[in-house]
Design an enzyme around this catalytic site. Structure first.
Site, PDB file in Angstrom:
ATOM      1  N   LYS A   1       0.866  -1.196   0.000  1.00 42.50           N
ATOM      2  CA  LYS A   1       0.000   0.000   0.000  1.00 42.50           C
ATOM      3  C   LYS A   1       0.895   1.236   0.000  1.00 42.50           C
ATOM      4  O   LYS A   1       1.543   1.553   0.992  1.00 42.50           O
ATOM      5  CB  LYS A   1      -0.920   0.046   1.222  1.00 42.50           C
TER       6      LYS A   1
ATOM      7  N   GLU B   1      10.542   1.131  10.101  1.00 43.30           N
ATOM      8  CA  GLU B   1      11.552   2.160   9.770  1.00 43.30           C
ATOM      9  C   GLU B   1      10.870   3.498  10.021  1.00 43.30           C
ATOM     10  O   GLU B   1       9.987   3.894   9.264  1.00 43.30           O
ATOM     11  CB  GLU B   1      11.950   2.058   8.294  1.00 43.30           C
TER      12      GLU B   1
ATOM     13  N   CYS C   1      14.121  10.816   6.293  1.00 41.33           N
ATOM     14  CA  CYS C   1      14.075  10.325   7.682  1.00 41.33           C
ATOM     15  C   CYS C   1      15.409  10.535   8.389  1.00 41.33           C
ATOM     16  O   CYS C   1      15.458  10.779   9.592  1.00 41.33           O
ATOM     17  CB  CYS C   1      13.699   8.857   7.695  1.00 41.33           C
TER      18      CYS C   1
ATOM     19  N   GLU D   1      10.965  15.767  14.945  1.00 39.77           N
ATOM     20  CA  GLU D   1      11.216  15.653  13.511  1.00 39.77           C
ATOM     21  C   GLU D   1      10.322  16.667  12.787  1.00 39.77           C
ATOM     22  O   GLU D   1       9.098  16.645  12.938  1.00 39.77           O
ATOM     23  CB  GLU D   1      10.877  14.242  13.046  1.00 39.77           C
TER      24      GLU D   1
HETATM   25  P1  NAD Z   1       2.880   8.329   7.867  1.00 40.40           P
HETATM   26  O1  NAD Z   1       3.170   7.544   9.098  1.00 40.40           O
HETATM   27  O2  NAD Z   1       1.889   9.414   7.941  1.00 40.40           O
HETATM   28  O3  NAD Z   1       2.354   7.355   6.706  1.00 40.40           O
HETATM   29  C1  NAD Z   1       3.111   6.270   6.254  1.00 40.40           C
HETATM   30  C2  NAD Z   1       2.178   5.231   5.656  1.00 40.40           C
HETATM   31  O4  NAD Z   1       1.328   4.740   6.677  1.00 40.40           O
HETATM   32  C3  NAD Z   1       1.267   5.776   4.551  1.00 40.40           C
HETATM   33  O5  NAD Z   1       1.163   4.807   3.536  1.00 40.40           O
HETATM   34  C4  NAD Z   1      -0.065   5.939   5.259  1.00 40.40           C
HETATM   35  O6  NAD Z   1      -1.164   5.830   4.415  1.00 40.40           O
HETATM   36  C5  NAD Z   1      -0.007   4.768   6.244  1.00 40.40           C
HETATM   37  N1  NAD Z   1      -0.884   4.911   7.405  1.00 40.40           N
HETATM   38  C6  NAD Z   1      -1.280   6.054   8.028  1.00 40.40           C
HETATM   39  N2  NAD Z   1      -2.098   5.761   9.065  1.00 40.40           N
HETATM   40  C7  NAD Z   1      -2.222   4.412   9.097  1.00 40.40           C
HETATM   41  C8  NAD Z   1      -2.932   3.500   9.938  1.00 40.40           C
HETATM   42  N3  NAD Z   1      -3.689   3.913  10.942  1.00 40.40           N
HETATM   43  N4  NAD Z   1      -2.813   2.178   9.689  1.00 40.40           N
HETATM   44  C9  NAD Z   1      -2.033   1.724   8.686  1.00 40.40           C
HETATM   45  N5  NAD Z   1      -1.368   2.536   7.840  1.00 40.40           N
HETATM   46  C10 NAD Z   1      -1.445   3.858   8.055  1.00 40.40           C
HETATM   47  O7  NAD Z   1       4.281   8.841   7.338  1.00 40.40           O
HETATM   48  P2  NAD Z   1       4.562   9.785   6.069  1.00 40.40           P
HETATM   49  O8  NAD Z   1       4.146  11.175   6.449  1.00 40.40           O
HETATM   50  O9  NAD Z   1       4.010   9.168   4.858  1.00 40.40           O
HETATM   51  O10 NAD Z   1       6.150   9.707   5.956  1.00 40.40           O
HETATM   52  C11 NAD Z   1       7.012  10.483   6.701  1.00 40.40           C
HETATM   53  C12 NAD Z   1       7.591   9.690   7.856  1.00 40.40           C
HETATM   54  O11 NAD Z   1       8.238   8.525   7.378  1.00 40.40           O
HETATM   55  C13 NAD Z   1       8.654  10.469   8.605  1.00 40.40           C
HETATM   56  O12 NAD Z   1       8.466  10.330   9.981  1.00 40.40           O
HETATM   57  C14 NAD Z   1       9.953   9.806   8.163  1.00 40.40           C
HETATM   58  O13 NAD Z   1      11.008   9.947   9.076  1.00 40.40           O
HETATM   59  C15 NAD Z   1       9.515   8.393   7.988  1.00 40.40           C
HETATM   60  N6  NAD Z   1      10.452   7.665   7.105  1.00 40.40           N
HETATM   61  C16 NAD Z   1      11.340   6.793   7.665  1.00 40.40           C
HETATM   62  C17 NAD Z   1      12.260   6.128   6.864  1.00 40.40           C
HETATM   63  C18 NAD Z   1      13.262   5.175   7.463  1.00 40.40           C
HETATM   64  O14 NAD Z   1      13.897   4.465   6.696  1.00 40.40           O
HETATM   65  N7  NAD Z   1      13.439   5.119   8.761  1.00 40.40           N
HETATM   66  C19 NAD Z   1      12.267   6.369   5.482  1.00 40.40           C
HETATM   67  C20 NAD Z   1      11.350   7.264   4.950  1.00 40.40           C
HETATM   68  C21 NAD Z   1      10.444   7.919   5.773  1.00 40.40           C
END
Ligand code: NAD
Length: 514
Positions: free
Chosen positions: A200, A275, A309, A408
């Site tokens: 997804k 992650e 991230c 962050e």
């Molecule tokens: P997010 O947590 O808002 O969303 C990530 C994913 O989770 C999306 O696909 C979203 O639709 C899904 N999601 C949201 N709520 C959900 C729920 N209740 N149940 C299941 N899935 C759900 O994050 P974002 O804003 O898309 O991305 C930014 C974040 O990702 C930052 O915190 C960044 O640090 C992190 N990130 C980490 C890495 C790493 O390798 N550690 C890499 C890239 C991004």
């Protein structure tokens, strides 16, 4: 702000592919077929540079996820994929890499339109995506070379071996900052291991994942091996995380969502890897060349608009060079060319959407009202009446417990602070609930090594910041996550270890029957 004519023509073609000609229009990719959403709901996809709707994709719900998981379950339990040799699976991964390389320009353009990042950065992501499939194609072959490991036992009469097997059906939920690359970090090792998957993508940037579905279709993978469902987190994401037929959840995203995913996985004790976010420090010692430090700081925080991230969001500078380094950093930050990602020479594109713009701007305003000094940036650049553009921003004089230093922000915002001793720098760097990445710069490599070992972070860069290699483990300490992606570690995420122990003696064991 005007796009060049050739970019405009290219964009028109791509938008046409998405909205009219493409078979992906309003469809999920489930069981090798393009299927409309169960309830026909869609959501808009917006170009963050223009704020224009560029496409609509299906808003998948529980029923769509259920179909996709059932397809993946069937493909795992009854299909050829998990039973194939690693070498056979490797051939499919190589094909995927080849098709991605062939469609490099088009996929790059989609990523620019959808995410907003500068074109050269998007191209780099897509090349890395192909590289990730190539890397795991090679690891898939290696699985055949070492199918089992014999285990020396202390008890005579027994022999034992450990074998690796695919974990089953994996659910992958990914963010929007590196849309296709984050998909590849999960899809490629899962395929190499022999798992099947439901992916997804983020609702903010779903388009390149649908192109990946086209690539997978062309590569001829057996039906149901990879299924891609677009949708919102609270509906499609949650349905996937809660689905009882998913054996493994691989999540990349924010800490709050990661924590929810972990709770959902706990209900039926799913294997989970996370992650999550970061607030990564870079410690610059006094013997560092200032230009080199400024270059890595800028790459660390302005690349991908700081929506990384592992972004270098906290910079700690030895107090003797603090004034000189800060003034050089400000001078260079002011020179950065801001604009739509498809304009030549642009180094900073828009933030990914309105929500992210409002969030980052509010964090900067809060930092200032909390007492920090806004040295440069903090505003939408002049002459941009459309698009989620934000100036490169540098803040100083914040306290160590302040929101801006601890949380962050996920934007082009860097906090800079001086330090006086190595011990103090390490203590300040480690004073965070995150532990994804950290970096140190000094000509004294013994000192670098000492500091690198003292950091409480999963990724440490010495005399650089951010270069990421598919061969090396990626993941965080503390609230930055659980588990590691990339390299051999990424493959292990999708493998179970089974012991097979044999009793070799002719005689009865003799516990009950003497
Ligand atoms: P997010 O947590 O808002 O969303 C990530 C994913 O989770 C999306 O696909 C979203 O639709 C899904 N999601 C949201 N709520 C959900 C729920 N209740 N149940 C299941 N899935 C759900 O994050 P974002 O804003 O898309 O991305 C930014 C974040 O990702 C930052 O915190 C960044 O640090 C992190 N990130 C980490 C890495 C790493 O390798 N550690 C890499 C890239 C991004």
């Amino acid at each position: 702000m005007k796009l060049s004519d050739s970019s405009y023509v290219k964009q028109l073609k791509i938008i046409q592919h998405l909205n009219e000609g493409g078979k992906m229009k309003n469809k999920h990719f489930i069981n090798g077929q393009w299927l409309a959403s169960a309830n026909n709901d869609t959501f808009a996809v917006i170009n963050p540079a223009t704020e224009q709707v560029i496409s609509h994709v299906p808003a998948g719900n529980k029923d769509d996820i259920n179909k996709a998981v059932m397809a993946a379950r069937q493909a795992f339990d009854c299909g050829p994929w998990p039973k194939m040799s690693g070498t056979e699976r490797s051939a499919y991964l190589k094909k995927i890499a080849k098709i991605i390389n062939r469609r490099l320009d088009e996929i790059t353009e989609i990523e620019v339109l959808d995410n907003g990042k500068p074109h050269p950065e998007a191209k780099w992501d897509i090349e890395d995506t192909a590289g990730t499939f190539e890397f795991y194609a090679n690891l898939a072959c290696e699985l055949d070379e070492q199918p089992e490991q014999s285990i020396a036992l202390s008890e005579p009469g027994f022999s034992s071996k450990a074998v690796k097997e695919p974990i089953g059906v994996a659910g992958a939920i990914i963010p929007w900052n590196f849309p296709l690359l984050m998909a590849a970090w999960k899809v490629a090792p899962a395929l190499a291991a022999g798992c099947t998957m439901v992916l997804k993508p983020s609702e903010v940037t779903p388009l390149s994942a649908l192109l990946l579905a086209e690539v997978i279709e062309e590569a001829g993978l057996p039906e149901g091996v990879i299924n891609i469902v677009t949708g919102l987190g609270a509906s499609a994401g949650q349905a996937l995380a809660e689905h009882p037929d998913v054996d493994k959840l691989a999540f990349t995203g924010s800490v709050p969502t990661g924590s929810k995913i972990m709770s959902m996985a706990a209900n039926d004790v799913k294997n989970v890897s996370l992650e999550l976010g970061g607030k990564s420090p870079l410690v610059v010692f006094e013997d560092t060349d200032i230009d080199k430090a400024v270059e890595w700081i800028m790459f660390g925080i302005f690349w991908n608009q700081g929506q990384v991230c592992s972004a270098t969001s906290r910079v700690l500078v030895a107090e003797s060079i603090y004034p000189a380094l800060l003034s050089r950093l400000v001078e260079e930050a002011k020179k950065i060319t801001i604009g739509a990602g498809d304009i030549n020479g642009v180094l900073l594109g828009p933030l990914v959407n309105a929500t992210q713009f409002v969030k980052v701007k509010a964090a900067i305003d809060k930092a200032v009202s909390d007492g920090a000094t806004l040295v440069t940036g903090g505003e939408r650049p002049k002459n941009f009446d459309k698009g989620y553009f934000l100036q490169p921003t540098i803040l100083t004089d914040m306290t160590e417990d302040s929101f801006i230093w601890q949380e962050e922000i996920f934007g082009p915002v860097v906090c800079v602070k001086p330090f006086s001793t190595e011990e103090q720098a390490i203590e300040m760097a480690n004073n965070s609930r995150f532990g994804l990445a950290a970096a140190v710069m000094s000509k004294d490599l013994t000192r670098c090594d000492r500091v690198a070992k003292a950091f409480r972070a999963g990724i440490v860069w010495v005399n650089c910041s951010q270069p990421t290699f598919v061969e090396a483990p990626w993941g965080g300490y503390k609230q930055s996550g659980i588990g590691r992606e990339l390299g051999q570690w990424g493959l292990n995420n999708y493998l179970e270890t089974k012991q097979i122990t044999r009793y070799d003696s002719e005689e009865a064991w003799g516990w009950y029957i003497k």
